[in-house]
Design an enzyme around this catalytic site. Structure first.
Site, PDB file in Angstrom:
ATOM      1  N   ARG A 159       0.852  -1.185   0.010  1.00  0.00           N
ATOM      2  CA  ARG A 159      -0.072  -0.099  -0.057  1.00  0.00           C
ATOM      3  C   ARG A 159       1.039   1.097  -0.164  1.00  0.00           C
ATOM      4  O   ARG A 159       1.176   1.802  -1.044  1.00  0.00           O
ATOM      5  CB  ARG A 159      -0.813  -0.175   1.046  1.00  0.00           C
ATOM      6  CG  ARG A 159      -1.948   0.898   1.091  1.00  0.00           C
ATOM      7  CD  ARG A 159      -1.817   2.437   1.365  1.00  0.00           C
ATOM      8  NE  ARG A 159      -1.055   2.578   2.715  1.00  0.00           N
ATOM      9  CZ  ARG A 159      -0.554   3.694   3.179  1.00  0.00           C
ATOM     10  NH1 ARG A 159      -0.705   4.754   2.274  1.00  0.00           N
ATOM     11  NH2 ARG A 159       0.069   3.824   4.402  1.00  0.00           N
TER      12      ARG A 159
ATOM     13  N   HIS B 240       5.522   4.520  12.583  1.00  0.00           N
ATOM     14  CA  HIS B 240       5.777   4.262  11.082  1.00  0.00           C
ATOM     15  C   HIS B 240       6.669   5.237  10.952  1.00  0.00           C
ATOM     16  O   HIS B 240       6.427   6.585  10.867  1.00  0.00           O
ATOM     17  CB  HIS B 240       4.356   4.676  10.459  1.00  0.00           C
ATOM     18  CG  HIS B 240       4.537   4.613   9.262  1.00  0.00           C
ATOM     19  ND1 HIS B 240       3.718   3.578   8.391  1.00  0.00           N
ATOM     20  CD2 HIS B 240       4.996   5.383   8.251  1.00  0.00           C
ATOM     21  CE1 HIS B 240       3.976   3.785   7.273  1.00  0.00           C
ATOM     22  NE2 HIS B 240       4.589   5.070   6.965  1.00  0.00           N
TER      23      HIS B 240
ATOM     24  N   CYS C  48       5.061   9.054   0.641  1.00  0.00           N
ATOM     25  CA  CYS C  48       3.645   9.780   0.531  1.00  0.00           C
ATOM     26  C   CYS C  48       3.786  10.965  -0.799  1.00  0.00           C
ATOM     27  O   CYS C  48       4.499  11.680  -0.836  1.00  0.00           O
ATOM     28  CB  CYS C  48       3.165  10.584   1.721  1.00  0.00           C
ATOM     29  SG  CYS C  48       1.754  11.335   1.482  1.00  0.00           S
TER      30      CYS C  48
ATOM     31  N   ASN D 125      10.400   5.044   3.024  1.00  0.00           N
ATOM     32  CA  ASN D 125       9.647   4.243   4.057  1.00  0.00           C
ATOM     33  C   ASN D 125      10.659   3.427   4.943  1.00  0.00           C
ATOM     34  O   ASN D 125      11.777   3.171   4.284  1.00  0.00           O
ATOM     35  CB  ASN D 125       8.506   3.149   3.950  1.00  0.00           C
ATOM     36  CG  ASN D 125       7.243   3.910   3.658  1.00  0.00           C
ATOM     37  OD1 ASN D 125       6.521   4.403   4.621  1.00  0.00           O
ATOM     38  ND2 ASN D 125       6.623   3.551   2.388  1.00  0.00           N
TER      39      ASN D 125
END
Ligand code: ZN
Length: 307
Positions: free
Chosen positions: A12, A205, A238, A247
């Site tokens: 995702r 995260h 993002c 990430n």
């Protein structure tokens, strides 16, 4: 033995930020390889309106193709009530809601104020609770906003309070553009824990935009956090946050925790191989440090064999 849980976000959060749109079967294959490596929590897609994020427009179809595996939880990101309905129809039982701790990022991300997003998220949580789904509440830009800079911890605490009252199972604190530092991570977590959130219900995260993801994750570990988001190979970021690439790489975290004698339940070689598969499918190199190391070690071994 001490242990941590990895929550894999590459299908995702990773793919959402990739230019390439991977075939559904390739996504299912990647997810199958992550499962085979021992990953038990995977955020597989987002149930946004298909035209918003073409990379994830096959959400329902993908969920149907996922391998059934004992003890594995497939999570879907839910932007709103319509998204939740699609997720329920698709058979998803674990959902993640999201909003930002800073106004400008929230506005750019979902074109709503934080107050509007909170109201919508609370509705989604109420329905998800009725459906007896597991619910994760993401808060983005907790440690800094690319538009506003510093984000007061009070913003986060207000949202945390509302999410906990609404009934989320896990609060996931997001460093959306890699602005956090270890000292700040300890301070923010101390405030969230002092506000009454049990540490076992907190996830972090992290993003490695400035090379601090692993240090920040370890700072969270030292405070007692045991749930860590990661993306294989360090894939993704993002699209609505400038410079948000990177990430935290799953392999980097698994390697570090395992080296410290902290069990992740994951086979690092198989995870690294899944990262190489993702990279081959995307057609460009992924940035994760262990990922790069592992590929180098593998090709040196192959060269030694053929010499
Ligand atoms: Zn992310």
């Amino acid at each position: 033995m001490a242990s941590v849980a990895l929550y894999e976000v590459s299908p995702r959060d990773g793919l959402q930020n990739e230019a390439a749109v991977l075939p559904t079967a390739v996504k299912a294959e990647l997810i199958g390889r992550l499962v085979a490596a021992g990953v038990q929590d995977i955020e597989v897609t987002s149930f946004v309106r298909p035209r918003w994020i073409p990379q994830l427009s096959d959400a329902v179809e993908l969920v149907r193709m996922l391998p059934k595996a004992e003890g594995v939880r497939y999570w879907g990101l839910i932007p709103n009530q319509v998204g939740l309905e699609r997720a329920v129809e698709g058979g998803i039982r674990h959902v993640a809601t999201f909003l930002s701790a800073s106004e400008t990022h929230n506005k750019k991300n979902v074109n709503r104020t934080v107050r509007e997003s909170l109201a919508s998220v609370e509705e989604v949580i109420a329905v998800a609770r009725d459906e007896q789904m597991a619910i994760r509440g993401y808060i983005s830009t907790v440690f800094g906003c690319p538009y506003e800079g510093d984000v007061p911890v009070e913003n986060t605490l207000r949202i945390v309070d509302r999410l906990m009252t609404a009934g989320v199972d896990v609060i996931a604190l997001g460093d959306t553009t890699g602005m956090a530092n270890p000292r700040q991570v300890r301070e923010v977590l101390a405030r969230v824990i002092a506000a009454g959130v049990p540490v076992e219900r907190i996830a972090v995260h992290m993003h490695d935009t400035r090379g601090t993801a692993l240090a920040n994750a370890l700072a969270a570990y030292e405070v007692g956090v045991r749930q860590f988001d990661g993306s294989v190979g360090g894939m993704g970021g993002c699209p609505y946050a400038p410079g948000a690439s990177g990430n935290a790489a799953s392999e980097d975290m698994v390697n570090t925790f395992e080296a410290m004698g902290i069990s992740t339940g994951i086979d690092l070689d198989r995870l690294a191989a899944a990262g190489v598969y993702a990279e081959e499918q995307l057609g460009h190199e992924l940035p994760g440090r262990y990922h790069l190391y592992w590929k180098g070690a593998r090709s040196r071994a192959a060269a030694a064999r053929s010499a």
